[in-house]
Write a protein that holds these residues in place. Structure first.
Motif, PDB file in Angstrom:
ATOM      1  N   SER A 140       1.265  -0.805  -0.064  1.00  0.00           N
ATOM      2  CA  SER A 140       0.399  -0.491   0.602  1.00  0.00           C
ATOM      3  C   SER A 140       0.479   1.317   0.158  1.00  0.00           C
ATOM      4  O   SER A 140       1.918   1.021   0.614  1.00  0.00           O
ATOM      5  CB  SER A 140      -0.682  -0.053   1.265  1.00  0.00           C
ATOM      6  OG  SER A 140      -0.805   1.432   1.552  1.00  0.00           O
ATOM      7  N   ARG A 141       0.615   2.085  -0.254  1.00  0.00           N
ATOM      8  CA  ARG A 141       0.582   3.398  -0.746  1.00  0.00           C
ATOM      9  C   ARG A 141       0.822   3.948   0.900  1.00  0.00           C
ATOM     10  O   ARG A 141      -0.227   3.515   1.310  1.00  0.00           O
ATOM     11  CB  ARG A 141      -0.119   4.249  -1.211  1.00  0.00           C
ATOM     12  CG  ARG A 141       0.152   4.788  -2.645  1.00  0.00           C
ATOM     13  CD  ARG A 141      -0.566   5.799  -3.672  1.00  0.00           C
ATOM     14  NE  ARG A 141       0.405   7.210  -3.390  1.00  0.00           N
ATOM     15  CZ  ARG A 141       0.246   8.424  -3.854  1.00  0.00           C
ATOM     16  NH1 ARG A 141      -0.844   7.961  -4.653  1.00  0.00           N
ATOM     17  NH2 ARG A 141       0.573   9.273  -3.847  1.00  0.00           N
ATOM     18  N   SER A 142       2.081   4.875   1.482  1.00  0.00           N
ATOM     19  CA  SER A 142       1.944   4.768   3.351  1.00  0.00           C
ATOM     20  C   SER A 142       0.906   5.486   3.727  1.00  0.00           C
ATOM     21  O   SER A 142       0.544   5.579   4.837  1.00  0.00           O
ATOM     22  CB  SER A 142       3.972   5.866   3.324  1.00  0.00           C
ATOM     23  OG  SER A 142       3.771   6.686   2.461  1.00  0.00           O
ATOM     24  N   ASN A 143       0.476   6.099   2.820  1.00  0.00           N
ATOM     25  CA  ASN A 143      -0.838   7.926   3.402  1.00  0.00           C
ATOM     26  C   ASN A 143      -1.911   6.758   3.717  1.00  0.00           C
ATOM     27  O   ASN A 143      -3.076   7.362   4.111  1.00  0.00           O
ATOM     28  CB  ASN A 143      -0.400   8.521   2.308  1.00  0.00           C
ATOM     29  CG  ASN A 143      -1.584   8.726   0.642  1.00  0.00           C
ATOM     30  OD1 ASN A 143      -1.352   7.684   0.560  1.00  0.00           O
ATOM     31  ND2 ASN A 143      -2.166   8.983  -0.015  1.00  0.00           N
ATOM     32  N   ILE A 144      -2.010   6.038   3.251  1.00  0.00           N
ATOM     33  CA  ILE A 144      -3.389   4.793   2.932  1.00  0.00           C
ATOM     34  C   ILE A 144      -3.115   3.660   3.947  1.00  0.00           C
ATOM     35  O   ILE A 144      -3.876   2.686   4.381  1.00  0.00           O
ATOM     36  CB  ILE A 144      -4.552   4.775   1.485  1.00  0.00           C
ATOM     37  CG1 ILE A 144      -3.380   4.375   0.971  1.00  0.00           C
ATOM     38  CG2 ILE A 144      -4.474   6.189   0.931  1.00  0.00           C
ATOM     39  CD1 ILE A 144      -4.418   3.502  -0.091  1.00  0.00           C
ATOM     40  N   VAL A 145      -2.006   3.701   4.796  1.00  0.00           N
ATOM     41  CA  VAL A 145      -2.235   2.258   5.480  1.00  0.00           C
ATOM     42  C   VAL A 145      -2.943   1.980   6.649  1.00  0.00           C
ATOM     43  O   VAL A 145      -3.413   0.750   7.244  1.00  0.00           O
ATOM     44  CB  VAL A 145      -0.666   1.804   5.833  1.00  0.00           C
ATOM     45  CG1 VAL A 145      -0.224   1.133   6.788  1.00  0.00           C
ATOM     46  CG2 VAL A 145       0.326   1.593   4.440  1.00  0.00           C
ATOM     47  N   ASP A 146      -3.013   3.084   7.170  1.00  0.00           N
ATOM     48  CA  ASP A 146      -3.771   3.193   8.543  1.00  0.00           C
ATOM     49  C   ASP A 146      -5.289   3.142   8.184  1.00  0.00           C
ATOM     50  O   ASP A 146      -6.036   2.263   9.000  1.00  0.00           O
ATOM     51  CB  ASP A 146      -4.177   4.210   9.332  1.00  0.00           C
ATOM     52  CG  ASP A 146      -2.281   4.730   9.845  1.00  0.00           C
ATOM     53  OD1 ASP A 146      -1.718   3.827  10.118  1.00  0.00           O
ATOM     54  OD2 ASP A 146      -1.887   5.996  10.891  1.00  0.00           O
ATOM     55  N   VAL A 147      -5.980   3.583   7.244  1.00  0.00           N
ATOM     56  CA  VAL A 147      -6.648   3.071   6.388  1.00  0.00           C
ATOM     57  C   VAL A 147      -7.470   1.815   5.951  1.00  0.00           C
ATOM     58  O   VAL A 147      -8.292   1.144   6.704  1.00  0.00           O
ATOM     59  CB  VAL A 147      -7.123   3.663   4.860  1.00  0.00           C
ATOM     60  CG1 VAL A 147      -8.773   4.010   4.086  1.00  0.00           C
ATOM     61  CG2 VAL A 147      -7.611   5.467   4.893  1.00  0.00           C
ATOM     62  N   PRO A 168     -11.355  -4.601   8.107  1.00  0.00           N
ATOM     63  CA  PRO A 168      -9.712  -4.384   8.358  1.00  0.00           C
ATOM     64  C   PRO A 168      -8.869  -5.525   7.650  1.00  0.00           C
ATOM     65  O   PRO A 168      -9.346  -7.271   8.024  1.00  0.00           O
ATOM     66  CB  PRO A 168      -9.660  -4.478   9.360  1.00  0.00           C
ATOM     67  CG  PRO A 168     -10.956  -3.429  10.080  1.00  0.00           C
ATOM     68  CD  PRO A 168     -11.700  -4.900   9.348  1.00  0.00           C
ATOM     69  N   VAL A 169      -8.374  -4.376   6.774  1.00  0.00           N
ATOM     70  CA  VAL A 169      -7.336  -5.425   6.027  1.00  0.00           C
ATOM     71  C   VAL A 169      -5.865  -6.089   6.864  1.00  0.00           C
ATOM     72  O   VAL A 169      -5.134  -4.917   7.926  1.00  0.00           O
ATOM     73  CB  VAL A 169      -6.001  -4.616   4.088  1.00  0.00           C
ATOM     74  CG1 VAL A 169      -6.057  -6.061   4.342  1.00  0.00           C
ATOM     75  CG2 VAL A 169      -7.930  -4.888   4.134  1.00  0.00           C
ATOM     76  N   ALA A 170      -5.543  -6.847   6.710  1.00  0.00           N
ATOM     77  CA  ALA A 170      -4.478  -7.967   7.498  1.00  0.00           C
ATOM     78  C   ALA A 170      -2.766  -7.136   6.283  1.00  0.00           C
ATOM     79  O   ALA A 170      -2.720  -7.103   5.596  1.00  0.00           O
ATOM     80  CB  ALA A 170      -4.199  -9.148   7.893  1.00  0.00           C
ATOM     81  N   ASN A 171      -1.671  -7.820   6.902  1.00  0.00           N
ATOM     82  CA  ASN A 171      -0.309  -7.932   6.579  1.00  0.00           C
ATOM     83  C   ASN A 171      -0.223  -7.163   5.420  1.00  0.00           C
ATOM     84  O   ASN A 171       0.131  -7.265   4.685  1.00  0.00           O
ATOM     85  CB  ASN A 171      -0.827  -9.603   5.856  1.00  0.00           C
ATOM     86  CG  ASN A 171       0.774  -9.419   5.463  1.00  0.00           C
ATOM     87  OD1 ASN A 171       2.197  -9.070   5.862  1.00  0.00           O
ATOM     88  ND2 ASN A 171       1.059 -11.037   5.026  1.00  0.00           N
ATOM     89  N   VAL A 172      -0.707  -5.498   5.911  1.00  0.00           N
ATOM     90  CA  VAL A 172       0.022  -4.438   5.043  1.00  0.00           C
ATOM     91  C   VAL A 172       0.843  -3.886   5.045  1.00  0.00           C
ATOM     92  O   VAL A 172       1.451  -3.613   6.825  1.00  0.00           O
ATOM     93  CB  VAL A 172      -1.042  -3.424   4.747  1.00  0.00           C
ATOM     94  CG1 VAL A 172      -1.244  -2.199   4.572  1.00  0.00           C
ATOM     95  CG2 VAL A 172      -2.586  -4.012   4.843  1.00  0.00           C
ATOM     96  N   HIS A 173       1.816  -3.538   4.042  1.00  0.00           N
ATOM     97  CA  HIS A 173       3.525  -3.623   4.132  1.00  0.00           C
ATOM     98  C   HIS A 173       3.438  -1.650   3.476  1.00  0.00           C
ATOM     99  O   HIS A 173       3.122  -1.865   1.956  1.00  0.00           O
ATOM    100  CB  HIS A 173       4.325  -4.257   3.689  1.00  0.00           C
ATOM    101  CG  HIS A 173       4.265  -5.915   4.608  1.00  0.00           C
ATOM    102  ND1 HIS A 173       4.939  -5.657   5.408  1.00  0.00           N
ATOM    103  CD2 HIS A 173       3.747  -6.105   4.578  1.00  0.00           C
ATOM    104  CE1 HIS A 173       4.885  -6.595   6.104  1.00  0.00           C
ATOM    105  NE2 HIS A 173       3.683  -6.806   5.322  1.00  0.00           N
ATOM    106  N   ALA A 174       4.502  -1.243   3.536  1.00  0.00           N
ATOM    107  CA  ALA A 174       4.024   0.453   2.980  1.00  0.00           C
ATOM    108  C   ALA A 174       4.979   0.397   2.057  1.00  0.00           C
ATOM    109  O   ALA A 174       6.325  -0.241   2.170  1.00  0.00           O
ATOM    110  CB  ALA A 174       4.430   1.318   4.055  1.00  0.00           C
ATOM    111  N   PHE A 175       4.817   1.268   1.156  1.00  0.00           N
ATOM    112  CA  PHE A 175       6.188   1.557  -0.158  1.00  0.00           C
ATOM    113  C   PHE A 175       5.679   2.024  -0.829  1.00  0.00           C
ATOM    114  O   PHE A 175       5.373   3.206  -0.485  1.00  0.00           O
ATOM    115  CB  PHE A 175       5.878   0.574  -1.384  1.00  0.00           C
ATOM    116  CG  PHE A 175       4.141   0.913  -1.910  1.00  0.00           C
ATOM    117  CD1 PHE A 175       4.667   1.244  -3.363  1.00  0.00           C
ATOM    118  CD2 PHE A 175       3.483  -0.422  -1.951  1.00  0.00           C
ATOM    119  CE1 PHE A 175       3.027   2.084  -3.495  1.00  0.00           C
ATOM    120  CE2 PHE A 175       2.623   0.176  -2.831  1.00  0.00           C
ATOM    121  CZ  PHE A 175       2.566   1.235  -3.603  1.00  0.00           C
ATOM    122  N   GLU A 176       6.918   3.303  -1.258  1.00  0.00           N
ATOM    123  CA  GLU A 176       7.482   4.199  -1.463  1.00  0.00           C
ATOM    124  C   GLU A 176       6.767   4.005  -2.671  1.00  0.00           C
ATOM    125  O   GLU A 176       6.749   3.718  -3.511  1.00  0.00           O
ATOM    126  CB  GLU A 176       8.471   4.845  -1.525  1.00  0.00           C
ATOM    127  CG  GLU A 176       9.702   4.960  -0.564  1.00  0.00           C
ATOM    128  CD  GLU A 176       9.363   5.771   0.317  1.00  0.00           C
ATOM    129  OE1 GLU A 176       9.449   7.014   0.248  1.00  0.00           O
ATOM    130  OE2 GLU A 176       9.371   4.745   1.757  1.00  0.00           O
TER     131      GLU A 176
END
Length: 304
Positions: A140-147, A168-176
């Motif tokens: 996920s984009r970092s700006n919507i990981v919390d969403v 809610p979604v599990a195992n979410v990782h941010a990318f640049e």
């Protein structure tokens, strides 16, 4: 406005070394898709705007497959190192999407990575159940990981007052942003496409058939759609982001355009052979349409 595309960054790499892709696929048990039994069947959709109505899976090009519904695109990118899924359709369509994937002869557990176009329930409402069924990593984009982790959109979204929540979604990782997701030899470039939603993302990659290679682009929506409260003319709106997203898509090498709502690109008609599949001007035309609609929206807001 002149926009410079940022250089690619290798952000996420899921690589398993091997002598050949075939040997690697056999070693880790990944099965590549095969044509579904109903490949000759017509689309037979009652409505191309129905998010939940099932339709059969079909090949887009190379090892990229359409596994979505009549109204919502879901794409499977197959690789010997694990498959990638882009979007999941609404929760009500989850089972239909899973059956489409299985109809290709692959296992759900062969999906190792899930990407999304944006954080609206019509495109990723089934993301939590798909993640649970596949145990895949969600990027996920970092700006919507919390969403994604909370299942709740926020007021930054132009459609906030009209959006439904999602599991809610599990195992979410941010990318640049503007990075490249590398799965073995497959490179999937991220196109930041905020505007329709804060976390808007496009994706582009290359597929080949008999040495003929084409650039595929799964573009996010460029629609300036909102609830009754939001104003694209407000100083802190996503209008400029939407302009930049349009410019970015227009500059992207694009042979085959995929859109989240297939009606925006006549996708199923093209996949069924009723219209040409490839069009090197498709992304330019798509971007121009998005820009025109934004300018019309801004003019209407100024009148009010």
């Amino acid at each position: 406005m002149n926009f410079q595309i940022r250089p690619l960054l290798l952000i996420t790499s899921i690589t398993i070394l091997s002598l050949t892709q075939t040997a690697n696929a056999n070693r880790i048990g990944i099965k590549m898709p095969s044509e579904p039994k109903l490949i000759s069947a017509p689309t037979a959709c009652k409505s191309l705007d129905d998010w939940n109505e099932p339709t059969h899976a079909r090949r887009i090009y190379g090892n990229t497959w359409y596994v979505g519904t009549c109204g919502i695109s879901v794409v499977l990118i197959a690789t010997p190192n694990g498959h990638v899924l882009i979007d999941s359709a609404p929760q009500k369509a989850s089972e239909a999407v899973r059956q489409n994937i299985l109809s290709l002869g692959v296992k759900l557990s062969d999906i190792k990575t899930i990407l999304i176009t944006h954080e609206h329930h019509d495109h990723m409402g089934g993301l939590a159940s798909m993640q649970a069924a596949t145990e895949a990593k969600v990027l996920s984009r970092s700006n919507i990981v919390d969403v994604l982790k909370s299942g709740k959109n926020d007021r930054r979204d132009p459609q906030f007052d009209e959006l439904s929540g999602f599991d809610p979604v599990a195992n979410v990782h941010a990318f640049e942003d503007a990075g490249t997701i590398a799965i073995g030899d497959k490179k999937i470039q991220h196109l930041p496409m905020a505007g329709h939603a804060p976390g808007g993302s496009g994706w582009t990659w290359q597929e080949c058939e008999k040495s003929v290679c084409k650039n595929l682009v799964f573009a996010d929506s460029l629609g300036s759609i909102s609830d009754a409260t939001y104003r694209y003319s407000a100083p802190d709106s996503l209008a400029n982001a939407l302009r930049e997203s349009s410019q970015r898509v227009a500059k992207t090498a694009c042979d085959i355009l995929i859109t989240g709502h297939g009606t925006a690109s006549d996708l199923l008609a093209r996949l069924d052979g009723a219209k040409p599949l490839a069009d090197t001007q498709a992304c330019v035309n798509y971007a121009q349409t998005g820009m025109l609609r934004l300018e019309e929206r801004l003019k209407k807001e100024m009148v009010k």
